[in-house]
Design a protein around this motif. Structure first.
Motif, PDB file in Angstrom:
ATOM      1  N   GLN A 137      13.751  28.128  42.656  1.00 55.48           N
ATOM      2  CA  GLN A 137      14.962  28.379  42.393  1.00 55.48           C
ATOM      3  C   GLN A 137      15.363  30.040  42.413  1.00 55.48           C
ATOM      4  O   GLN A 137      16.640  30.487  42.589  1.00 55.48           O
ATOM      5  CB  GLN A 137      15.480  28.136  41.072  1.00 55.48           C
ATOM      6  CG  GLN A 137      17.024  28.393  40.555  1.00 55.48           C
ATOM      7  CD  GLN A 137      17.321  27.389  39.197  1.00 55.48           C
ATOM      8  OE1 GLN A 137      16.286  27.030  38.464  1.00 55.48           O
ATOM      9  NE2 GLN A 137      18.504  27.250  38.907  1.00 55.48           N
ATOM     10  N   LYS A 138      14.484  30.794  41.810  1.00 53.91           N
ATOM     11  CA  LYS A 138      14.698  32.166  41.662  1.00 53.91           C
ATOM     12  C   LYS A 138      14.850  32.764  42.836  1.00 53.91           C
ATOM     13  O   LYS A 138      15.637  33.806  43.534  1.00 53.91           O
ATOM     14  CB  LYS A 138      13.619  32.912  40.835  1.00 53.91           C
ATOM     15  CG  LYS A 138      13.854  34.508  40.734  1.00 53.91           C
ATOM     16  CD  LYS A 138      12.428  34.988  39.865  1.00 53.91           C
ATOM     17  CE  LYS A 138      12.664  36.300  39.799  1.00 53.91           C
ATOM     18  NZ  LYS A 138      11.709  36.942  38.773  1.00 53.91           N
ATOM     19  N   THR A 195      17.983  31.859  44.859  1.00 58.52           N
ATOM     20  CA  THR A 195      19.143  32.606  44.139  1.00 58.52           C
ATOM     21  C   THR A 195      19.394  33.863  44.775  1.00 58.52           C
ATOM     22  O   THR A 195      20.373  34.471  45.152  1.00 58.52           O
ATOM     23  CB  THR A 195      18.960  32.338  42.922  1.00 58.52           C
ATOM     24  OG1 THR A 195      19.057  31.079  42.467  1.00 58.52           O
ATOM     25  CG2 THR A 195      20.199  33.204  42.391  1.00 58.52           C
ATOM     26  N   LYS A 196      17.964  34.482  45.111  1.00 57.26           N
ATOM     27  CA  LYS A 196      17.902  35.811  45.538  1.00 57.26           C
ATOM     28  C   LYS A 196      18.368  35.999  46.866  1.00 57.26           C
ATOM     29  O   LYS A 196      18.896  37.155  47.517  1.00 57.26           O
ATOM     30  CB  LYS A 196      16.519  36.237  45.275  1.00 57.26           C
ATOM     31  CG  LYS A 196      16.245  37.816  45.477  1.00 57.26           C
ATOM     32  CD  LYS A 196      14.856  38.324  45.090  1.00 57.26           C
ATOM     33  CE  LYS A 196      14.589  39.834  45.622  1.00 57.26           C
ATOM     34  NZ  LYS A 196      15.222  40.246  46.989  1.00 57.26           N
ATOM     35  N   GLY A 221      20.573  34.094  48.381  1.00 59.47           N
ATOM     36  CA  GLY A 221      22.225  34.412  48.255  1.00 59.47           C
ATOM     37  C   GLY A 221      22.634  35.464  48.027  1.00 59.47           C
ATOM     38  O   GLY A 221      23.615  36.038  48.341  1.00 59.47           O
ATOM     39  N   GLU A 222      22.120  36.259  46.960  1.00 54.82           N
ATOM     40  CA  GLU A 222      22.491  37.630  46.518  1.00 54.82           C
ATOM     41  C   GLU A 222      22.148  38.535  47.506  1.00 54.82           C
ATOM     42  O   GLU A 222      23.171  39.552  47.916  1.00 54.82           O
ATOM     43  CB  GLU A 222      21.747  37.972  45.077  1.00 54.82           C
ATOM     44  CG  GLU A 222      22.094  37.019  43.934  1.00 54.82           C
ATOM     45  CD  GLU A 222      21.106  37.123  42.861  1.00 54.82           C
ATOM     46  OE1 GLU A 222      20.300  38.219  43.039  1.00 54.82           O
ATOM     47  OE2 GLU A 222      21.555  36.726  41.712  1.00 54.82           O
ATOM     48  N   PRO A 260      26.323  34.128  47.254  1.00 56.59           N
ATOM     49  CA  PRO A 260      25.791  33.554  46.275  1.00 56.59           C
ATOM     50  C   PRO A 260      26.185  31.903  46.563  1.00 56.59           C
ATOM     51  O   PRO A 260      25.174  30.971  46.104  1.00 56.59           O
ATOM     52  CB  PRO A 260      25.971  33.880  45.121  1.00 56.59           C
ATOM     53  CG  PRO A 260      26.466  35.304  45.163  1.00 56.59           C
ATOM     54  CD  PRO A 260      27.135  35.236  46.598  1.00 56.59           C
ATOM     55  N   SER A 261      27.259  31.516  46.957  1.00 60.21           N
ATOM     56  CA  SER A 261      27.779  30.259  47.154  1.00 60.21           C
ATOM     57  C   SER A 261      27.167  29.448  48.541  1.00 60.21           C
ATOM     58  O   SER A 261      27.062  28.277  48.532  1.00 60.21           O
ATOM     59  CB  SER A 261      29.325  30.359  47.427  1.00 60.21           C
ATOM     60  OG  SER A 261      29.509  30.892  48.624  1.00 60.21           O
ATOM     61  N   VAL A 298      24.019  29.185  48.469  1.00 57.88           N
ATOM     62  CA  VAL A 298      22.886  28.522  47.738  1.00 57.88           C
ATOM     63  C   VAL A 298      23.187  27.018  47.189  1.00 57.88           C
ATOM     64  O   VAL A 298      24.106  27.208  46.435  1.00 57.88           O
ATOM     65  CB  VAL A 298      22.111  29.571  46.750  1.00 57.88           C
ATOM     66  CG1 VAL A 298      21.040  28.770  46.162  1.00 57.88           C
ATOM     67  CG2 VAL A 298      21.884  30.944  47.572  1.00 57.88           C
ATOM     68  N   LYS A 299      22.423  26.157  47.714  1.00 56.77           N
ATOM     69  CA  LYS A 299      22.678  24.800  46.708  1.00 56.77           C
ATOM     70  C   LYS A 299      20.779  24.584  46.506  1.00 56.77           C
ATOM     71  O   LYS A 299      20.181  24.455  46.957  1.00 56.77           O
ATOM     72  CB  LYS A 299      22.882  23.799  47.870  1.00 56.77           C
ATOM     73  CG  LYS A 299      24.249  24.097  48.304  1.00 56.77           C
ATOM     74  CD  LYS A 299      25.220  24.068  47.341  1.00 56.77           C
ATOM     75  CE  LYS A 299      26.840  24.118  47.976  1.00 56.77           C
ATOM     76  NZ  LYS A 299      27.760  24.381  47.179  1.00 56.77           N
ATOM     77  N   PHE A 300      20.991  24.576  44.924  1.00 53.32           N
ATOM     78  CA  PHE A 300      19.648  24.024  44.432  1.00 53.32           C
ATOM     79  C   PHE A 300      20.013  23.090  43.055  1.00 53.32           C
ATOM     80  O   PHE A 300      20.664  23.356  42.346  1.00 53.32           O
ATOM     81  CB  PHE A 300      18.860  25.489  43.794  1.00 53.32           C
ATOM     82  CG  PHE A 300      17.609  25.099  43.162  1.00 53.32           C
ATOM     83  CD1 PHE A 300      16.269  24.820  43.854  1.00 53.32           C
ATOM     84  CD2 PHE A 300      17.579  24.782  41.888  1.00 53.32           C
ATOM     85  CE1 PHE A 300      15.285  24.592  43.172  1.00 53.32           C
ATOM     86  CE2 PHE A 300      16.356  24.260  41.207  1.00 53.32           C
ATOM     87  CZ  PHE A 300      15.312  24.326  42.145  1.00 53.32           C
TER      88      PHE A 300
END
Length: 274
Positions: free
Chosen positions: A208-209, A212-213, A215-216, A221-222, A224-226
């Motif tokens: 997840q981390k 998420t990174k 996407g950043e 960020p949108s 990313v789907k988790f």
């Protein structure tokens, strides 16, 4: 008394069930058992204890057969002193195999070298074959430019948490498999339940981390789907629990005679608890 209408809905032949011992009749050799009065929160601990004791008994029985000795002699010589010193013989054997501890030097009894070697040899084989598998299912996707490559990097971040030690040496082995995009199965194999639970949670958190990174880093960020589709669990436990729940519902809907006789005061305590 409550009568059993269908014994097959209450218990199945060949299935091991935890029961509460209500009474033992030594003269008639009857054991009065109750399934309904078993506290659900106590079941996992006693099932684990039963499995460990069964493994220890298997080792001692094999050693007794190998050296043509009476089973009771082996138990008195090696097994029971382990319980006294370590709380459980399984823990003693575990210390000997995984930590190379000289457990026999701490016992109050003398154990011949050939018996020691046979016990440790059998224990090592048992521990090597034994293992706990944790499983979880996660959905991971990335709709940004990096796409599949971003997902691969995130999954690799989870895979990197796999220990160098083998499960039989106290480590935890991590594997991740694709089911169908975006669903992935996360599996952890180990010999210790707390180790496996901690490891699989860490793997999911790492994935997840990492995603998420991704996407950043791409500024979206949108993309990313988790999500966790199935929470971490011991593999096979979900189906077993569902089966137990079905049996429990069936048994509650029918009248049952759980005991051979009435135990004074026990029914009143059960009614108060309910």
């Amino acid at each position: 008394r409550r009568r059993i209408r269908s014994i097959q809905k209450l218990i199945r032949i060949g299935k091991i069930e935890p029961m509460l011992v209500l009474r033992v009749d030594k003269e008639k050799r009857y054991v009065d058992l109750s399934k309904r009065r078993v506290a659900p929160e106590d079941v996992p601990a006693f099932e684990e204890k039963f499995a460990k004791s069964k493994m220890v008994h298997s080792i001692m029985r094999h050693v007794a057969t190998k050296f043509e000795k009476d089973m009771m002699e082996i138990l008195q010589m090696a097994c029971w002193p382990m319980y006294e010193q370590y709380g459980h013989a399984h823990q003693a054997l575990k210390e000997a195999i995984l930590k190379d501890e000289d457990i026999f030097s701490k016992l109050q009894t003398e154990v011949p070298e050939n018996i020691k070697g046979a016990i440790l040899e059998d224990a090592e084989r048992k521990f090597a074959a034994q293992g706990i598998r944790f499983g979880a299912s996660v959905d991971v996707s990335f709709s940004g430019y990096e796409g599949v490559d971003a997902v691969k990097r995130a999954l690799k971040a989870g895979m990197l948490l796999s220990d160098e030690k083998k499960p039989e040496e106290g480590g935890a082995e991590v594997s991740i498999t694709l089911i169908a995009p975006p669903q992935y199965n996360v599996n952890v194999k180990c010999t210790e339940k707390p180790v496996g639970q901690e490891k699989i949670n860490a793997v999911i958190a790492a994935i997840q981390k990492a995603i998420t990174k991704e996407g950043e880093d791409c500024g979206d960020p949108s993309a990313v789907k988790f999500s966790i589709r199935h929470e971490p669990r011991i593999l096979g436990e979900m189906d077993e629990n569902k089966h137990d729940d079905d049996e429990s519902e069936a048994s509650e809907s029918e009248e049952e005679d759980e005991t051979m006789g009435r135990v004074a005061g026990l029914d009143e305590l059960a009614d108060q608890a309910e």
